[in-house]
Design a protein around this motif. Structure first.
Motif, PDB file in Angstrom:
ATOM      1  N   HIS A  90     -90.889 -26.017 -44.506  1.00  0.00           N
ATOM      2  CA  HIS A  90     -92.050 -25.398 -45.512  1.00  0.00           C
ATOM      3  C   HIS A  90     -91.211 -24.528 -46.708  1.00  0.00           C
ATOM      4  N   CYS A  91     -91.612 -24.874 -47.616  1.00  0.00           N
ATOM      5  CA  CYS A  91     -91.118 -23.913 -49.052  1.00  0.00           C
ATOM      6  C   CYS A  91     -91.128 -22.623 -48.851  1.00  0.00           C
ATOM      7  N   VAL A  92     -90.023 -21.993 -48.911  1.00  0.00           N
ATOM      8  CA  VAL A  92     -90.067 -20.333 -48.835  1.00  0.00           C
ATOM      9  C   VAL A  92     -90.708 -19.656 -49.624  1.00  0.00           C
ATOM     10  N   THR A  93     -90.853 -20.196 -51.041  1.00  0.00           N
ATOM     11  CA  THR A  93     -91.601 -19.425 -52.021  1.00  0.00           C
ATOM     12  C   THR A  93     -92.876 -19.394 -51.712  1.00  0.00           C
ATOM     13  N   HIS A  94     -93.616 -20.673 -51.138  1.00  0.00           N
ATOM     14  CA  HIS A  94     -95.013 -20.405 -50.874  1.00  0.00           C
ATOM     15  C   HIS A  94     -95.126 -19.616 -49.599  1.00  0.00           C
ATOM     16  N   LEU A  95     -93.971 -19.514 -48.701  1.00  0.00           N
ATOM     17  CA  LEU A  95     -94.093 -18.751 -47.370  1.00  0.00           C
ATOM     18  C   LEU A  95     -94.190 -17.180 -47.983  1.00  0.00           C
ATOM     19  N   HIS A  96     -93.354 -16.781 -48.891  1.00  0.00           N
ATOM     20  CA  HIS A  96     -93.414 -15.513 -49.340  1.00  0.00           C
ATOM     21  C   HIS A  96     -94.721 -15.168 -49.881  1.00  0.00           C
ATOM     22  N   ASN A  97     -95.267 -16.035 -50.792  1.00  0.00           N
ATOM     23  CA  ASN A  97     -96.541 -15.796 -51.319  1.00  0.00           C
ATOM     24  C   ASN A  97     -97.462 -15.359 -50.389  1.00  0.00           C
ATOM     25  N   ASN A  98     -97.603 -16.201 -49.264  1.00  0.00           N
ATOM     26  CA  ASN A  98     -98.717 -16.061 -48.319  1.00  0.00           C
ATOM     27  C   ASN A  98     -98.267 -14.715 -47.506  1.00  0.00           C
ATOM     28  N   PHE A  99     -96.921 -14.089 -47.412  1.00  0.00           N
ATOM     29  CA  PHE A  99     -96.335 -13.104 -46.841  1.00  0.00           C
ATOM     30  C   PHE A  99     -97.056 -11.962 -47.563  1.00  0.00           C
ATOM     31  N   LYS A 100     -96.877 -12.140 -48.976  1.00  0.00           N
ATOM     32  CA  LYS A 100     -97.305 -10.981 -49.778  1.00  0.00           C
ATOM     33  C   LYS A 100     -99.073 -11.044 -49.803  1.00  0.00           C
ATOM     34  N   LEU A 101     -99.560 -11.892 -49.744  1.00  0.00           N
ATOM     35  CA  LEU A 101    -101.261 -11.914 -49.323  1.00  0.00           C
ATOM     36  C   LEU A 101    -101.614 -11.232 -48.259  1.00  0.00           C
ATOM     37  N   HIS A 140     -92.872  -8.453 -39.461  1.00  0.00           N
ATOM     38  CA  HIS A 140     -92.159  -9.254 -38.220  1.00  0.00           C
ATOM     39  C   HIS A 140     -92.939  -9.812 -37.495  1.00  0.00           C
ATOM     40  N   ALA A 141     -94.286  -9.344 -37.097  1.00  0.00           N
ATOM     41  CA  ALA A 141     -95.089 -10.289 -36.285  1.00  0.00           C
ATOM     42  C   ALA A 141     -95.610 -11.408 -37.036  1.00  0.00           C
ATOM     43  N   TRP A 142     -95.896 -11.014 -38.315  1.00  0.00           N
ATOM     44  CA  TRP A 142     -96.407 -12.177 -39.374  1.00  0.00           C
ATOM     45  C   TRP A 142     -95.309 -13.348 -39.237  1.00  0.00           C
ATOM     46  N   LEU A 143     -93.981 -13.069 -39.453  1.00  0.00           N
ATOM     47  CA  LEU A 143     -93.200 -14.054 -39.730  1.00  0.00           C
ATOM     48  C   LEU A 143     -92.884 -14.615 -38.261  1.00  0.00           C
ATOM     49  N   GLN A 144     -92.972 -14.008 -37.116  1.00  0.00           N
ATOM     50  CA  GLN A 144     -92.762 -14.457 -35.884  1.00  0.00           C
ATOM     51  C   GLN A 144     -93.711 -15.679 -35.481  1.00  0.00           C
ATOM     52  N   ASP A 145     -95.074 -15.449 -35.933  1.00  0.00           N
ATOM     53  CA  ASP A 145     -96.220 -16.332 -35.900  1.00  0.00           C
ATOM     54  C   ASP A 145     -95.862 -17.865 -36.898  1.00  0.00           C
ATOM     55  N   ARG A 146     -94.732 -17.807 -37.439  1.00  0.00           N
ATOM     56  CA  ARG A 146     -94.470 -19.015 -38.436  1.00  0.00           C
ATOM     57  C   ARG A 146     -93.245 -19.398 -37.813  1.00  0.00           C
TER      58      ARG A 146
END
Length: 178
Positions: A90-101, A140-146
């Motif tokens: 998965h594109c990390v830019t898009h992962l980061h955008n969802n992380f911010k949202l 951290h929990a959000w990232l662990q779910d991905r």
């Protein structure tokens, strides 16, 4: 390494442009296929990828295929259904955008996310994830779910020699800006 992307077509004739772009051994990008569809959906991605996989000869993981996407509508499920053993990043830019949202928009968290994505060993990744935990347990929990197998070099398979983290290759070969 092959990237998949979908983009809106604007103007008199509306629709979606589905594209496939490859990366060669010299990190050169080249367009492979595209299709114009009315909407981007699981059905249109299935139709497009079945034709693509058949025409190009994508048979299985023994061929070393790696796919990278922006997590478009239905695309992940289609890849999983058609090629369950292929590596899917998965594109990390898009992962980061969802992380911010999701409420994790600080600059410090952004730097830690990218450090975790760029890490090349499990101990390095674990140390970066520990840093994120110290900064924000919810982040951290959000990232662990991905699953990191999709977004961190530390979890990528070692066969393919391409470690890109971005899927911008599709955008620059098929019209650039969206």
């Amino acid at each position: 390494m092959v990237g998949f992307d979908g983009a809106f077509i604007k103007g008199q004739h509306l629709g979606q442009l589905l594209s496939v772009v490859g990366i060669d051994a010299n990190n050169g990008m080249f367009p492979i296929a595209f299709a114009v569809v009315e909407t981007e959906s699981r059905d249109t991605w299935t139709w497009f990828l079945e034709i693509f996989f058949n025409d190009v000869g994508v048979r299985g993981p023994e061929n070393g295929w790696v796919f990278i996407t922006n997590k478009q509508k239905g695309l992940g499920q289609v890849i999983e259904a058609l090629k369950p053993d292929a590596e899917h990043r998965h594109c990390v830019t898009h992962l980061h955008n969802n992380f911010k949202l999701a409420g994790h928009g600080s600059l410090a968290l952004k730097h830690r996310l990218w450090a975790a994505a760029r890490s090349t060993t499990l101990p390095w990744w674990e140390a970066e994830m520990d840093n994120i935990m110290e900064m924000s347990a919810p982040a951290h929990a959000w990232l662990q779910d991905r699953p990191a197998i999709h977004w961190s070099r530390s979890h990528f398979t070692t066969g393919p020699k391409c470690d890109i983290l971005l899927n911008h290759l599709c955008e620059c070969n098929f019209g650039g800006k969206r």
